[in-house]
Scaffold this motif. Structure first.
Motif, PDB file in Angstrom:
ATOM      1  N   ASP A  35      74.313 -27.491  18.380  1.00 33.97           N
ATOM      2  CA  ASP A  35      74.362 -27.757  16.947  1.00 33.97           C
ATOM      3  C   ASP A  35      74.081 -26.469  16.191  1.00 33.97           C
ATOM      4  O   ASP A  35      73.431 -25.573  16.720  1.00 33.97           O
ATOM      5  CB  ASP A  35      73.278 -28.799  16.646  1.00 33.97           C
ATOM      6  CG  ASP A  35      73.451 -29.384  15.294  1.00 33.97           C
ATOM      7  OD1 ASP A  35      74.394 -28.979  14.616  1.00 33.97           O
ATOM      8  OD2 ASP A  35      72.641 -30.240  14.921  1.00 33.97           O
ATOM      9  N   TYR A  37      72.086 -26.173  13.670  1.00 32.28           N
ATOM     10  CA  TYR A  37      70.668 -26.111  13.302  1.00 32.28           C
ATOM     11  C   TYR A  37      69.815 -25.773  14.521  1.00 32.28           C
ATOM     12  O   TYR A  37      68.876 -24.973  14.427  1.00 32.28           O
ATOM     13  CB  TYR A  37      70.259 -27.434  12.672  1.00 32.28           C
ATOM     14  CG  TYR A  37      71.244 -27.821  11.603  1.00 32.28           C
ATOM     15  CD1 TYR A  37      71.241 -27.164  10.394  1.00 32.28           C
ATOM     16  CD2 TYR A  37      72.223 -28.769  11.846  1.00 32.28           C
ATOM     17  CE1 TYR A  37      72.166 -27.479   9.427  1.00 32.28           C
ATOM     18  CE2 TYR A  37      73.153 -29.087  10.874  1.00 32.28           C
ATOM     19  CZ  TYR A  37      73.116 -28.435   9.667  1.00 32.28           C
ATOM     20  OH  TYR A  37      74.042 -28.718   8.723  1.00 32.28           O
ATOM     21  N   GLY A  92      70.450 -22.116   7.369  1.00 32.49           N
ATOM     22  CA  GLY A  92      70.471 -23.542   7.652  1.00 32.49           C
ATOM     23  C   GLY A  92      70.754 -24.369   6.416  1.00 32.49           C
ATOM     24  O   GLY A  92      71.522 -25.337   6.460  1.00 32.49           O
ATOM     25  N   ARG A  93      70.174 -23.973   5.285  1.00 33.09           N
ATOM     26  CA  ARG A  93      70.424 -24.719   4.052  1.00 33.09           C
ATOM     27  C   ARG A  93      71.877 -24.596   3.624  1.00 33.09           C
ATOM     28  O   ARG A  93      72.504 -25.572   3.198  1.00 33.09           O
ATOM     29  CB  ARG A  93      69.497 -24.210   2.949  1.00 33.09           C
ATOM     30  CG  ARG A  93      69.417 -25.168   1.796  1.00 33.09           C
ATOM     31  CD  ARG A  93      68.458 -24.706   0.773  1.00 33.09           C
ATOM     32  NE  ARG A  93      68.917 -23.485   0.129  1.00 33.09           N
ATOM     33  CZ  ARG A  93      68.297 -22.938  -0.895  1.00 33.09           C
ATOM     34  NH1 ARG A  93      67.193 -23.484  -1.343  1.00 33.09           N
ATOM     35  NH2 ARG A  93      68.751 -21.835  -1.440  1.00 33.09           N
ATOM     36  N   TYR A  96      73.916 -26.861   5.743  1.00 33.36           N
ATOM     37  CA  TYR A  96      73.812 -28.284   5.382  1.00 33.36           C
ATOM     38  C   TYR A  96      74.578 -28.576   4.103  1.00 33.36           C
ATOM     39  O   TYR A  96      75.276 -29.580   3.988  1.00 33.36           O
ATOM     40  CB  TYR A  96      72.341 -28.674   5.221  1.00 33.36           C
ATOM     41  CG  TYR A  96      72.153 -30.159   5.262  1.00 33.36           C
ATOM     42  CD1 TYR A  96      71.927 -30.801   6.459  1.00 33.36           C
ATOM     43  CD2 TYR A  96      72.240 -30.920   4.111  1.00 33.36           C
ATOM     44  CE1 TYR A  96      71.784 -32.145   6.518  1.00 33.36           C
ATOM     45  CE2 TYR A  96      72.100 -32.280   4.160  1.00 33.36           C
ATOM     46  CZ  TYR A  96      71.870 -32.894   5.374  1.00 33.36           C
ATOM     47  OH  TYR A  96      71.741 -34.238   5.430  1.00 33.36           O
ATOM     48  N   ARG A  97      74.450 -27.703   3.124  1.00 34.33           N
ATOM     49  CA  ARG A  97      75.166 -27.920   1.860  1.00 34.33           C
ATOM     50  C   ARG A  97      76.668 -27.833   2.057  1.00 34.33           C
ATOM     51  O   ARG A  97      77.439 -28.456   1.347  1.00 34.33           O
ATOM     52  CB  ARG A  97      74.719 -26.887   0.830  1.00 34.33           C
ATOM     53  CG  ARG A  97      73.289 -27.042   0.388  1.00 34.33           C
ATOM     54  CD  ARG A  97      73.187 -28.000  -0.755  1.00 34.33           C
ATOM     55  NE  ARG A  97      71.804 -28.333  -1.045  1.00 34.33           N
ATOM     56  CZ  ARG A  97      71.082 -27.707  -1.971  1.00 34.33           C
ATOM     57  NH1 ARG A  97      71.611 -26.738  -2.650  1.00 34.33           N
ATOM     58  NH2 ARG A  97      69.848 -28.077  -2.191  1.00 34.33           N
ATOM     59  N   LEU A 102      75.680 -32.730  11.907  1.00 31.34           N
ATOM     60  CA  LEU A 102      74.589 -32.625  12.869  1.00 31.34           C
ATOM     61  C   LEU A 102      75.104 -33.003  14.255  1.00 31.34           C
ATOM     62  O   LEU A 102      76.200 -33.541  14.399  1.00 31.34           O
ATOM     63  CB  LEU A 102      73.444 -33.551  12.478  1.00 31.34           C
ATOM     64  CG  LEU A 102      72.331 -33.010  11.599  1.00 31.34           C
ATOM     65  CD1 LEU A 102      72.818 -32.810  10.195  1.00 31.34           C
ATOM     66  CD2 LEU A 102      71.184 -33.970  11.592  1.00 31.34           C
ATOM     67  N   SER A 106      71.232 -36.428  17.208  1.00 30.35           N
ATOM     68  CA  SER A 106      70.083 -36.174  16.347  1.00 30.35           C
ATOM     69  C   SER A 106      69.555 -37.505  15.834  1.00 30.35           C
ATOM     70  O   SER A 106      70.326 -38.423  15.533  1.00 30.35           O
ATOM     71  CB  SER A 106      70.489 -35.301  15.174  1.00 30.35           C
ATOM     72  OG  SER A 106      70.990 -34.086  15.625  1.00 30.35           O
ATOM     73  N   ASP A 109      67.112 -37.331   9.850  1.00 29.60           N
ATOM     74  CA  ASP A 109      67.698 -36.449   8.851  1.00 29.60           C
ATOM     75  C   ASP A 109      67.015 -36.738   7.522  1.00 29.60           C
ATOM     76  O   ASP A 109      67.394 -37.642   6.799  1.00 29.60           O
ATOM     77  CB  ASP A 109      69.202 -36.704   8.758  1.00 29.60           C
ATOM     78  CG  ASP A 109      69.860 -35.703   7.861  1.00 29.60           C
ATOM     79  OD1 ASP A 109      69.169 -34.783   7.403  1.00 29.60           O
ATOM     80  OD2 ASP A 109      71.058 -35.855   7.603  1.00 29.60           O
ATOM     81  N   LEU A 111      66.695 -34.601   4.929  1.00 28.89           N
ATOM     82  CA  LEU A 111      67.318 -33.955   3.788  1.00 28.89           C
ATOM     83  C   LEU A 111      68.414 -34.827   3.201  1.00 28.89           C
ATOM     84  O   LEU A 111      68.656 -34.803   1.996  1.00 28.89           O
ATOM     85  CB  LEU A 111      67.875 -32.605   4.226  1.00 28.89           C
ATOM     86  CG  LEU A 111      68.388 -31.681   3.148  1.00 28.89           C
ATOM     87  CD1 LEU A 111      67.332 -31.467   2.114  1.00 28.89           C
ATOM     88  CD2 LEU A 111      68.767 -30.364   3.757  1.00 28.89           C
ATOM     89  N   GLN A 112      69.047 -35.652   4.035  1.00 25.98           N
ATOM     90  CA  GLN A 112      70.113 -36.539   3.566  1.00 25.98           C
ATOM     91  C   GLN A 112      69.595 -37.506   2.509  1.00 25.98           C
ATOM     92  O   GLN A 112      70.151 -37.616   1.411  1.00 25.98           O
ATOM     93  CB  GLN A 112      70.675 -37.306   4.759  1.00 25.98           C
ATOM     94  CG  GLN A 112      71.724 -38.341   4.411  1.00 25.98           C
ATOM     95  CD  GLN A 112      72.991 -37.696   3.941  1.00 25.98           C
ATOM     96  OE1 GLN A 112      73.440 -36.735   4.521  1.00 25.98           O
ATOM     97  NE2 GLN A 112      73.565 -38.221   2.872  1.00 25.98           N
TER      98      GLN A 112
ATOM     99  N   GLU B  83      76.889 -21.156   0.143  1.00 19.65           N
ATOM    100  CA  GLU B  83      76.212 -22.203  -0.602  1.00 19.65           C
ATOM    101  C   GLU B  83      76.631 -22.193  -2.063  1.00 19.65           C
ATOM    102  O   GLU B  83      76.901 -23.237  -2.653  1.00 19.65           O
ATOM    103  CB  GLU B  83      74.703 -21.976  -0.476  1.00 19.65           C
ATOM    104  CG  GLU B  83      73.887 -23.107  -1.019  1.00 19.65           C
ATOM    105  CD  GLU B  83      72.434 -22.835  -0.843  1.00 19.65           C
ATOM    106  OE1 GLU B  83      72.116 -21.879  -0.106  1.00 19.65           O
ATOM    107  OE2 GLU B  83      71.629 -23.548  -1.431  1.00 19.65           O
TER     108      GLU B  83
END
Lengths: 136, 97
Positions: A35, A37, A92-93, A96-97, A102, A106, A109, A111-112, B83
Protein backbone atom coordinates in the motif's frame (compact mmCIF):
# COMPACT_ATOMS: atom_id res chain seq x y z
CA UNK A 1 45.80 1.90 24.14
CA UNK A 2 46.24 0.43 20.70
CA UNK A 3 43.55 -2.17 21.25
CA UNK A 4 41.22 0.49 22.68
CA UNK A 5 41.46 2.61 19.55
CA UNK A 6 41.01 -0.50 17.39
CA UNK A 7 37.89 -1.38 19.35
CA UNK A 8 36.55 2.13 18.99
CA UNK A 9 37.10 2.10 15.25
CA UNK A 10 35.45 -1.30 15.00
CA UNK A 11 32.39 -0.27 16.99
CA UNK A 12 31.95 2.91 14.95
CA UNK A 13 32.23 0.95 11.70
CA UNK A 14 29.66 -1.53 13.03
CA UNK A 15 27.33 1.38 13.84
CA UNK A 16 27.64 2.62 10.26
CA UNK A 17 27.07 -0.88 8.90
CA UNK A 18 23.95 -1.27 11.07
CA UNK A 19 22.65 2.05 9.73
CA UNK A 20 23.23 0.90 6.17
CA UNK A 21 21.38 -2.33 6.93
CA UNK A 22 18.44 -0.30 8.25
CA UNK A 23 18.44 1.66 4.97
CA UNK A 24 18.37 -1.62 3.03
CA UNK A 25 15.53 -2.82 5.26
CA UNK A 26 13.53 0.29 4.43
CA UNK A 27 14.13 -0.31 0.72
CA UNK A 28 12.93 -3.89 1.20
CA UNK A 29 9.76 -2.58 2.84
CA UNK A 30 9.35 -0.08 0.02
CA UNK A 31 9.39 -2.95 -2.45
CA UNK A 32 7.33 -5.51 -0.60
CA UNK A 33 4.58 -3.70 1.29
CA UNK A 34 1.16 -3.60 -0.44
CA UNK A 35 0.00 0.00 0.00
CA UNK A 36 1.13 3.59 -0.42
CA UNK A 37 0.63 4.32 3.25
CA UNK A 38 2.45 1.22 4.49
CA UNK A 39 5.27 1.87 2.04
CA UNK A 40 5.53 5.44 3.22
CA UNK A 41 5.71 4.14 6.79
CA UNK A 42 8.65 1.88 5.87
CA UNK A 43 10.42 4.51 3.80
CA UNK A 44 10.13 7.27 6.37
CA UNK A 45 10.83 5.60 9.69
CA UNK A 46 13.55 3.09 9.06
CA UNK A 47 15.39 5.22 6.51
CA UNK A 48 15.53 8.01 9.07
CA UNK A 49 16.86 5.65 11.74
CA UNK A 50 19.46 4.21 9.38
CA UNK A 51 20.70 7.58 8.18
CA UNK A 52 20.83 8.83 11.75
CA UNK A 53 23.00 5.83 12.68
CA UNK A 54 25.34 6.45 9.73
CA UNK A 55 25.67 10.18 10.40
CA UNK A 56 26.21 9.62 14.12
CA UNK A 57 28.94 7.10 13.35
CA UNK A 58 30.69 9.51 11.00
CA UNK A 59 30.41 12.29 13.58
CA UNK A 60 31.84 10.10 16.34
CA UNK A 61 34.74 9.01 14.14
CA UNK A 62 35.61 12.58 13.24
CA UNK A 63 35.38 13.60 16.88
CA UNK A 64 37.40 10.79 18.46
CA UNK A 65 39.96 9.85 15.84
CA UNK A 66 40.56 12.96 13.76
CA UNK A 67 39.90 15.54 16.53
CA UNK A 68 37.46 17.51 14.42
CA UNK A 69 34.05 18.39 15.78
CA UNK A 70 31.87 18.94 12.75
CA UNK A 71 28.98 21.25 13.57
CA UNK A 72 27.68 20.96 10.02
CA UNK A 73 27.26 17.23 10.50
CA UNK A 74 25.30 17.85 13.69
CA UNK A 75 23.15 20.30 11.76
CA UNK A 76 22.57 17.68 9.08
CA UNK A 77 21.54 15.11 11.72
CA UNK A 78 19.04 17.53 13.26
CA UNK A 79 17.73 18.54 9.86
CA UNK A 80 17.10 14.97 8.69
CA UNK A 81 15.56 14.09 12.04
CA UNK A 82 13.12 17.00 11.81
CA UNK A 83 12.21 17.07 8.13
CA UNK A 84 11.85 13.41 7.20
CA UNK A 85 8.63 12.79 9.19
CA UNK A 86 7.18 16.05 7.87
CA UNK A 87 7.83 14.97 4.29
CA UNK A 88 6.29 11.55 4.94
CA UNK A 89 3.21 13.11 6.52
CA UNK A 90 2.71 15.54 3.64
CA UNK A 91 3.12 12.75 1.12
CA UNK A 92 0.59 10.52 2.87
CA UNK A 93 -1.95 13.32 3.14
CA UNK A 94 -1.52 14.20 -0.52
CA UNK A 95 -1.99 10.54 -1.44
CA UNK A 96 -5.20 10.34 0.59
CA UNK A 97 -6.61 13.56 -0.83
CA UNK A 98 -5.72 12.36 -4.31
CA UNK A 99 -7.79 9.24 -3.71
CA UNK A 100 -5.15 6.52 -3.72
CA UNK A 101 -6.99 3.43 -2.45
CA UNK A 102 -6.07 1.70 0.78
CA UNK A 103 -5.01 -1.92 0.92
CA UNK A 104 -8.12 -4.09 0.77
CA UNK A 105 -7.19 -5.78 4.06
CA UNK A 106 -6.92 -2.49 5.95
CA UNK A 107 -9.28 -2.55 8.90
CA UNK A 108 -9.57 1.05 10.02
CA UNK A 109 -9.85 4.42 8.30
CA UNK A 110 -10.41 7.34 10.64
CA UNK A 111 -9.68 10.08 8.12
CA UNK A 112 -12.60 8.96 5.93
CA UNK A 113 -15.24 9.65 8.60
CA UNK A 114 -13.59 12.95 9.54
CA UNK A 115 -13.58 14.14 5.94
CA UNK A 116 -17.21 13.16 5.28
CA UNK A 117 -18.30 14.91 8.46
CA UNK A 118 -16.48 18.01 7.31
CA UNK A 119 -18.16 18.00 3.92
CA UNK A 120 -21.60 17.38 5.45
CA UNK A 121 -21.37 20.34 7.80
CA UNK A 122 -20.16 22.48 4.92
CA UNK A 123 -16.70 23.50 3.84
CA UNK A 124 -17.32 27.20 4.36
CA UNK A 125 -16.66 26.96 8.10
CA UNK A 126 -13.18 25.67 8.71
CA UNK A 127 -14.22 23.58 11.69
CA UNK A 128 -17.77 22.41 12.42
CA UNK A 129 -19.43 24.48 15.17
CA UNK A 130 -19.64 22.50 18.41
CA UNK A 131 -23.08 21.90 20.00
CA UNK A 132 -24.94 23.95 17.41
CA UNK A 133 -28.69 23.22 17.74
CA UNK A 134 -29.54 24.12 14.11
CA UNK A 135 -27.16 21.59 12.68
CA UNK A 136 -29.11 18.66 14.14
CA UNK B 1 39.58 -3.12 8.87
CA UNK B 2 37.31 -0.12 9.10
CA UNK B 3 37.76 0.52 5.39
CA UNK B 4 36.44 -2.94 4.54
CA UNK B 5 33.39 -2.40 6.75
CA UNK B 6 32.80 1.00 5.19
CA UNK B 7 33.01 -0.46 1.70
CA UNK B 8 30.52 -3.15 2.71
CA UNK B 9 28.13 -0.51 4.03
CA UNK B 10 28.52 1.42 0.76
CA UNK B 11 27.49 -1.73 -1.10
CA UNK B 12 24.47 -2.19 1.18
CA UNK B 13 23.46 1.45 0.69
CA UNK B 14 23.67 1.13 -3.07
CA UNK B 15 21.46 -1.97 -2.86
CA UNK B 16 18.96 0.16 -0.94
CA UNK B 17 19.08 2.82 -3.66
CA UNK B 18 18.43 0.10 -6.27
CA UNK B 19 15.37 -1.08 -4.35
CA UNK B 20 14.01 2.44 -4.14
CA UNK B 21 14.67 2.81 -7.88
CA UNK B 22 12.51 -0.24 -8.54
CA UNK B 23 9.64 1.36 -6.66
CA UNK B 24 10.27 4.66 -8.42
CA UNK B 25 9.94 3.03 -11.84
CA UNK B 26 7.08 0.68 -11.02
CA UNK B 27 5.04 2.55 -8.41
CA UNK B 28 1.35 2.56 -9.30
CA UNK B 29 0.57 5.99 -7.89
CA UNK B 30 2.35 9.31 -7.85
CA UNK B 31 2.76 9.25 -4.07
CA UNK B 32 4.75 6.01 -4.34
CA UNK B 33 7.20 7.70 -6.64
CA UNK B 34 7.49 10.70 -4.35
CA UNK B 35 8.14 8.50 -1.31
CA UNK B 36 10.80 6.52 -3.17
CA UNK B 37 12.48 9.71 -4.40
CA UNK B 38 12.61 10.89 -0.79
CA UNK B 39 14.16 7.58 0.26
CA UNK B 40 16.71 7.78 -2.58
CA UNK B 41 17.74 11.28 -1.49
CA UNK B 42 18.18 10.19 2.11
CA UNK B 43 20.20 7.15 1.07
CA UNK B 44 22.43 9.36 -1.07
CA UNK B 45 23.02 11.50 2.00
CA UNK B 46 24.25 8.45 3.87
CA UNK B 47 26.46 7.48 0.92
CA UNK B 48 28.12 10.90 0.96
CA UNK B 49 28.68 10.63 4.71
CA UNK B 50 30.37 7.23 4.32
CA UNK B 51 32.52 8.61 1.49
CA UNK B 52 33.62 11.46 3.77
CA UNK B 53 34.76 8.88 6.26
CA UNK B 54 36.51 6.75 3.63
CA UNK B 55 38.51 9.69 2.33
CA UNK B 56 39.09 11.05 5.87
CA UNK B 57 38.07 14.53 4.83
CA UNK B 58 35.41 17.03 5.81
CA UNK B 59 35.17 18.55 2.35
CA UNK B 60 31.91 16.87 1.39
CA UNK B 61 29.89 17.58 4.50
CA UNK B 62 28.33 20.62 2.86
CA UNK B 63 27.02 18.22 0.23
CA UNK B 64 25.13 16.37 2.97
CA UNK B 65 23.34 19.55 3.98
CA UNK B 66 22.54 20.49 0.39
CA UNK B 67 21.19 17.03 -0.48
CA UNK B 68 19.05 17.02 2.67
CA UNK B 69 17.55 20.42 1.97
CA UNK B 70 16.92 19.68 -1.71
CA UNK B 71 15.26 16.35 -0.89
CA UNK B 72 12.96 17.93 1.65
CA UNK B 73 12.01 20.82 -0.62
CA UNK B 74 11.45 18.50 -3.56
CA UNK B 75 9.22 16.13 -1.60
CA UNK B 76 7.24 18.99 -0.10
CA UNK B 77 6.77 20.66 -3.48
CA UNK B 78 5.60 17.46 -5.17
CA UNK B 79 3.18 16.66 -2.37
CA UNK B 80 1.78 20.18 -2.38
CA UNK B 81 1.43 20.00 -6.14
CA UNK B 82 -0.67 16.85 -5.99
CA UNK B 83 -2.76 18.03 -3.07
CA UNK B 84 -3.28 21.61 -4.18
CA UNK B 85 -4.37 20.50 -7.62
CA UNK B 86 -7.28 18.66 -6.06
CA UNK B 87 -8.05 21.51 -3.66
CA UNK B 88 -8.09 24.06 -6.47
CA UNK B 89 -10.60 21.92 -8.41
CA UNK B 90 -12.82 21.88 -5.33
CA UNK B 91 -12.61 25.64 -5.03
CA UNK B 92 -13.58 26.09 -8.68
CA UNK B 93 -16.60 23.87 -8.14
CA UNK B 94 -17.63 25.95 -5.14
CA UNK B 95 -17.42 29.15 -7.15
CA UNK B 96 -19.35 27.61 -10.06
CA UNK B 97 -22.22 26.73 -7.78
Amino acid sequence: METMSKLGELSIALLILIGALFCALSAFGLIRLPDVYLRSHAATKSATLGVLCVLAGVFLYFMFFLDQVSVKLLLGIAFVFVTSPIAGHLNGRAAYRQGVPLWDKSVRDDLQSALTEETQTGTQTLRPPPNEPESK
Amino acid sequence: MIDHLLTASLAVLSLAVLGCLYRLLKGPSMADRIASLDAIGINLLAVVAVLCLLFRTQAYIDTILVIGILTFIGTTAFARYIERGVVLEDGDDEQAR
